[in-house]
Design a protein around this motif. Structure first.
Motif, PDB file in Angstrom:
ATOM      1  N   GLN A 148      12.604 -23.003  17.536  1.00  0.00           N
ATOM      2  CA  GLN A 148      12.946 -22.494  16.300  1.00  0.00           C
ATOM      3  C   GLN A 148      12.311 -23.080  15.258  1.00  0.00           C
ATOM      4  N   PRO A 193      -4.404 -20.342  12.051  1.00  0.00           N
ATOM      5  CA  PRO A 193      -2.957 -20.526  12.210  1.00  0.00           C
ATOM      6  C   PRO A 193      -2.632 -22.055  12.185  1.00  0.00           C
ATOM      7  N   ASP A 224       8.571 -23.392  14.827  1.00  0.00           N
ATOM      8  CA  ASP A 224       8.108 -22.049  14.324  1.00  0.00           C
ATOM      9  C   ASP A 224       8.479 -22.030  12.877  1.00  0.00           C
ATOM     10  N   ASP A 225       9.597 -22.543  12.472  1.00  0.00           N
ATOM     11  CA  ASP A 225       9.866 -22.641  11.250  1.00  0.00           C
ATOM     12  C   ASP A 225       8.926 -23.693  10.359  1.00  0.00           C
ATOM     13  N   THR A 240       5.785 -24.388  11.248  1.00  0.00           N
ATOM     14  CA  THR A 240       4.320 -23.908  10.834  1.00  0.00           C
ATOM     15  C   THR A 240       4.348 -22.682  10.069  1.00  0.00           C
ATOM     16  N   GLN A 241       5.355 -21.850   9.792  1.00  0.00           N
ATOM     17  CA  GLN A 241       5.449 -20.722   8.960  1.00  0.00           C
ATOM     18  C   GLN A 241       5.760 -21.394   7.471  1.00  0.00           C
ATOM     19  N   ALA A 242       6.529 -22.560   7.575  1.00  0.00           N
ATOM     20  CA  ALA A 242       6.432 -23.312   5.913  1.00  0.00           C
ATOM     21  C   ALA A 242       5.089 -23.914   5.704  1.00  0.00           C
ATOM     22  N   GLU A 267      -0.874 -21.169   1.616  1.00  0.00           N
ATOM     23  CA  GLU A 267      -1.429 -19.987   0.919  1.00  0.00           C
ATOM     24  C   GLU A 267      -1.279 -19.949  -0.579  1.00  0.00           C
ATOM     25  N   ASP A 313       2.165 -22.723   6.569  1.00  0.00           N
ATOM     26  CA  ASP A 313       1.262 -21.750   6.458  1.00  0.00           C
ATOM     27  C   ASP A 313       1.520 -21.298   4.827  1.00  0.00           C
ATOM     28  N   ARG A 314       2.883 -20.725   4.631  1.00  0.00           N
ATOM     29  CA  ARG A 314       3.268 -20.260   3.297  1.00  0.00           C
ATOM     30  C   ARG A 314       2.850 -21.123   2.167  1.00  0.00           C
TER      31      ARG A 314
END
Length: 157
Positions: free
Chosen positions: A51, A109, A54-55, A57-59, A65, A61-62
């Motif tokens: 978790q 990704p 995942d958090d 890599t998502q942070a 962006e 990415d966002r």
């Protein structure tokens, strides 16, 4: 003739006296703040798990962006990116003109490239001008990952 004082600065008295005051009070739920009297519940020590990864890599990415938008105004760019950044990074990037950012989009990704501790992670994010590295930090296990620094791809200044 010289006089020598044997009292310590700051009011005299026995310099070997030790405090016998009790330590700060505790409760069954945590420590008590001496100033406010509120109970402080300690945060769990951060650890690595899927978790957390995942958090992170998502942070990254966002954040990338929102970073890679040279077509928006500086105030919009800074205002929308700020909640995803540390306080220091908000200051460091507050005068960046988005027009000067070469990247215009994320093209793949995010992947973790280095995990120096459960509170610090380096994430690579591919863009249309190369791969940026995003340095993220968090204060605790249940705290969000925040951007500390964007590092340009090799060859870009």
């Amino acid at each position: 003739m010289a006089l020598v004082s044997t009292t310590a600065c700051g009011g005299g008295g026995d310099s070997d006296a030790r405090s016998t005051a009790e330590p700060s009070p505790t409760s069954i739920y945590g420590l008590e703040d001496e100033d406010t009297g509120q109970t402080i519940t300690p945060e769990p020590v951060p650890s690595w798990d899927e978790q957390s990864r995942d958090d992170a890599t998502q942070a990254a990415d966002r954040a990338m962006e929102l970073y890679a938008r040279p077509g928006v105004s500086q105030s919009t760019w800074a205002g929308e990116l700020a909640p995803l950044m540390t306080a220091q990074a908000q200051q460091d990037y507050s005068y960046v003109d988005p027009v000067a950012i070469a990247a215009t989009k994320v093209t793949g990704p995010a992947t973790i490239v280095e995990e120096p501790s459960p509170q610090v992670v380096h994430v690579s994010v591919p863009t249309d001008v190369g791969t940026y590295t995003v340095l993220l930090i968090r204060q605790g296990q249940n705290e969000p990952w925040l951007v500390s620094k964007f590092t340009l791809p090799e060859g870009l200044n």
